[in-house]
Design an enzyme around this catalytic site. Structure first.
Site, PDB file in Angstrom:
ATOM      1  N   HIS A 186      65.370  13.730  48.438  1.00  8.41           N
ATOM      2  CA  HIS A 186      65.274  14.244  49.797  1.00  8.41           C
ATOM      3  C   HIS A 186      66.322  13.606  50.709  1.00  8.41           C
ATOM      4  O   HIS A 186      66.900  14.270  51.574  1.00  8.41           O
ATOM      5  CB  HIS A 186      63.861  14.000  50.352  1.00  8.41           C
ATOM      6  CG  HIS A 186      63.646  14.532  51.719  1.00  8.41           C
ATOM      7  ND1 HIS A 186      63.537  15.882  51.987  1.00  8.41           N
ATOM      8  CD2 HIS A 186      63.534  13.905  52.912  1.00  8.41           C
ATOM      9  CE1 HIS A 186      63.358  16.055  53.280  1.00  8.41           C
ATOM     10  NE2 HIS A 186      63.348  14.874  53.873  1.00  8.41           N
ATOM     11  N   ASP A 216      67.569  16.686  62.540  1.00  7.21           N
ATOM     12  CA  ASP A 216      67.540  17.258  63.888  1.00  7.21           C
ATOM     13  C   ASP A 216      68.774  16.899  64.720  1.00  7.21           C
ATOM     14  O   ASP A 216      68.934  17.410  65.831  1.00  7.21           O
ATOM     15  CB  ASP A 216      66.286  16.760  64.622  1.00  7.21           C
ATOM     16  CG  ASP A 216      65.042  16.984  63.799  1.00  7.21           C
ATOM     17  OD1 ASP A 216      64.795  18.143  63.419  1.00  7.21           O
ATOM     18  OD2 ASP A 216      64.328  16.003  63.508  1.00  7.21           O
ATOM     19  N   THR A 247      62.227  10.947  45.642  1.00  5.39           N
ATOM     20  CA  THR A 247      62.924  12.191  45.328  1.00  5.39           C
ATOM     21  C   THR A 247      64.351  12.113  45.884  1.00  5.39           C
ATOM     22  O   THR A 247      64.756  11.093  46.427  1.00  5.39           O
ATOM     23  CB  THR A 247      62.208  13.393  45.964  1.00  5.39           C
ATOM     24  OG1 THR A 247      62.309  13.286  47.386  1.00  5.39           O
ATOM     25  CG2 THR A 247      60.737  13.439  45.545  1.00  5.39           C
ATOM     26  N   ALA A 274      69.193   6.550  60.005  1.00 12.31           N
ATOM     27  CA  ALA A 274      69.005   5.891  58.714  1.00 12.31           C
ATOM     28  C   ALA A 274      68.082   6.744  57.861  1.00 12.31           C
ATOM     29  O   ALA A 274      66.984   7.102  58.286  1.00 12.31           O
ATOM     30  CB  ALA A 274      68.398   4.504  58.905  1.00 12.31           C
TER      31      ALA A 274
END
Length: 136
Positions: free
Chosen positions: A74, A44, A72, A66
């Protein structure tokens, strides 16, 4: 006195809240006026940066966040997309945006160890860029 924006991700708040405090302290030490905006996560950050870069009273923005490695990839996706957009925003606005995002690939312990380094480095880099660009 230059005025900077600090955009701080709330995700991993235990880390980013300390990073935010360190960034503000370092901005004060460098004589930089600062305005902070908090966002939910690193993904964001670009929208808040875009909004700040449009303001005539903001000379540049340091981003703080952070992204902790999970099971995964991601963390890589989030940081890669955010950083790509931040570079575009900086060059389009012709104002510096500096990076204080821990990750990808960092675990919680590594992120905690990097709190001061990443937050102060983002502010320090911004101060140096503003000085360099002003002299041109």
């Amino acid at each position: 006195m230059p005025k900077i924006g600090l955009v701080v991700s709330d995700f991993n708040y235990d880390i980013t809240s300390m990073m935010h405090r360190k960034a503000e302290e370092h901005a004060d030490l460098l004589g930089l006026e600062h305005h902070s905006v908090r966002v939910p996560g690193v993904f964001d950050i670009p929208l808040a940066v875009k909004t700040l870069l449009k303001r005539k009273d903001i000379d540049g923005v340091a981003v703080i966040g952070a992204v902790i490695k999970g099971d995964t990839k991601h963390d890589e996706l989030v940081i890669n997309q955010a950083v790509r957009k931040l570079v575009d925003l900086s060059t389009d606005a012709e104002k510096p945006v500096t990076l204080g995002i821990i990750g990808p690939g960092a675990d919680h312990e590594q992120a905690v160890a990097r709190i001061e380094e990443y937050s102060t480095r983002a502010v320090e880099s911004l101060a140096k860029l503003l000085k360099t660009l002003k002299s041109r």
